[in-house]
Write a protein that holds these residues in place. Sequence first.
Motif, short mmCIF file in Angstrom:
data_model
loop_
_atom_site.label_atom_id
_atom_site.label_comp_id
_atom_site.label_asym_id
_atom_site.label_seq_id
_atom_site.Cartn_x
_atom_site.Cartn_y
_atom_site.Cartn_z
N ARG A 1 0.55 -1.38 0.20
CA ARG A 1 -0.14 0.30 0.38
C ARG A 1 0.67 1.39 0.34
O ARG A 1 2.00 0.92 1.13
N GLY A 2 0.78 1.85 -0.58
CA GLY A 2 1.45 3.29 -0.98
C GLY A 2 2.29 4.26 -1.48
O GLY A 2 3.28 4.82 -1.75
N ASP B 1 -0.20 5.10 4.40
CA ASP B 1 -1.07 5.08 4.52
C ASP B 1 -2.06 6.20 3.88
O ASP B 1 -1.71 7.14 3.56
N ASP B 2 -3.14 5.65 2.99
CA ASP B 2 -4.05 6.53 1.58
C ASP B 2 -3.96 8.45 2.88
O ASP B 2 -4.59 8.79 1.39
#
Length: 411
Positions: free
Chosen positions: A6-7, A30-31
């Motif tokens: 993620r990311g 984190d998004d």
Amino acid sequence: MELRPRGLDRIEALIAKGATIPNPWTVDLDDDVDIDRISGDGVVIHPGCRIRGSRTVISAGCRLGAETPMTIDNCQLGPGVELAGGFAQGAVFLAGASMASGAHVRPGTILEEQASGAHTVGLKQTILFPFVTLGSLINFCDLLMAGGTSRHDHSEVGSSYIHFNFTPDGDKTTASLFGDVAHGVLLDRPPIFLGGQGGTVGPVSAGFGTVVGAGSVLRDDVVEDGQLVLPPAPREVHRPVTPASYRRLPRILARNVTYVANLSALESWYRQIRRLFLTREEFGPQILAGALVNLEDIRAERIKRLRALVGRLRPTDEGRAQLIDRLDDLTEALEVVDGPAPAEVVRTMGAAAGEGVGYLDAVHALRTDLRGEVTQWLSGIVTTQQQNVADVLPVLLTKGDDAPFADSVAG
């Protein structure tokens, strides 16, 4: 199908900005993190780190996770902050602040310039002024500590120290004041030393230059500056427990009000003086906003705890009856008190900021007469807040030897 962390795309964008991320596949971003609030200049993010929160700021020269993985969640990091490992949420770290591995830093915490902690330190709603140094294996929540003039002359807390902030009644009206705001912001007061393997039973107020011997538990105020304190071991006591007796209620209330009043003084300092410097730094406005949010949260927590204490009381005398009856008036009296900074202080500090002088250097360079004006200004905010409360509760806070506000302010 290729599995990508993620990311990863945004992590690669940080690397393109100049950040050093040796193993990007191990970093969890984190998004909701805004990478435009993360500098690429000298930032190092070591393997295993987690970065969370839309309000997170990471300034130039910050280093995360050098010893063990580090998680930060909605924290604001000024230039050159080093967090070697652990967890931090809702905290502000100003330039050069640092924590070693095992840090557990919870919301409402502000570490000012070059304040530091060694390994395995727990903080919550803790305000450390510049240069304050904490040893290892420390639990130091719900307090403000000032004192010292530099990294070579700083307030220090020895290893294995505890600020006892929770009573058998489940009460936390226990915030302690080591030094004070009106004098501490000037960075010219003697350091405070709390010896290792000891503790403080809050709430207490201790003057600048206080030295508490190792292995001691501080249970009472140290009103005068420059005192060596070696508290005796408590004598053995066997008696029935009386829940929620609050035998020293006026003192508890006075110390809590004085703590809130010092928060008012510190907020005025941030809004009128620190702002002059922070707004000129990369991400400085966001860092200033984070500090002000934390000061607001600390105040709300202290008021919440006071209200909870009053909820346990019974109207056994006139003072307690008045406190119970006027609780909402007390809450109103604890709202932020402000006052304009002396004009010449604002002009002098503003000119220094405009010339690129750092905050610490500018404070150290203040003329003697302006230092006096700063102390008078901030002390006035404290005494105004105290008087507002005394006007609401004259029976409880103007009678008896255990109540005077005069002994609640160090310095």
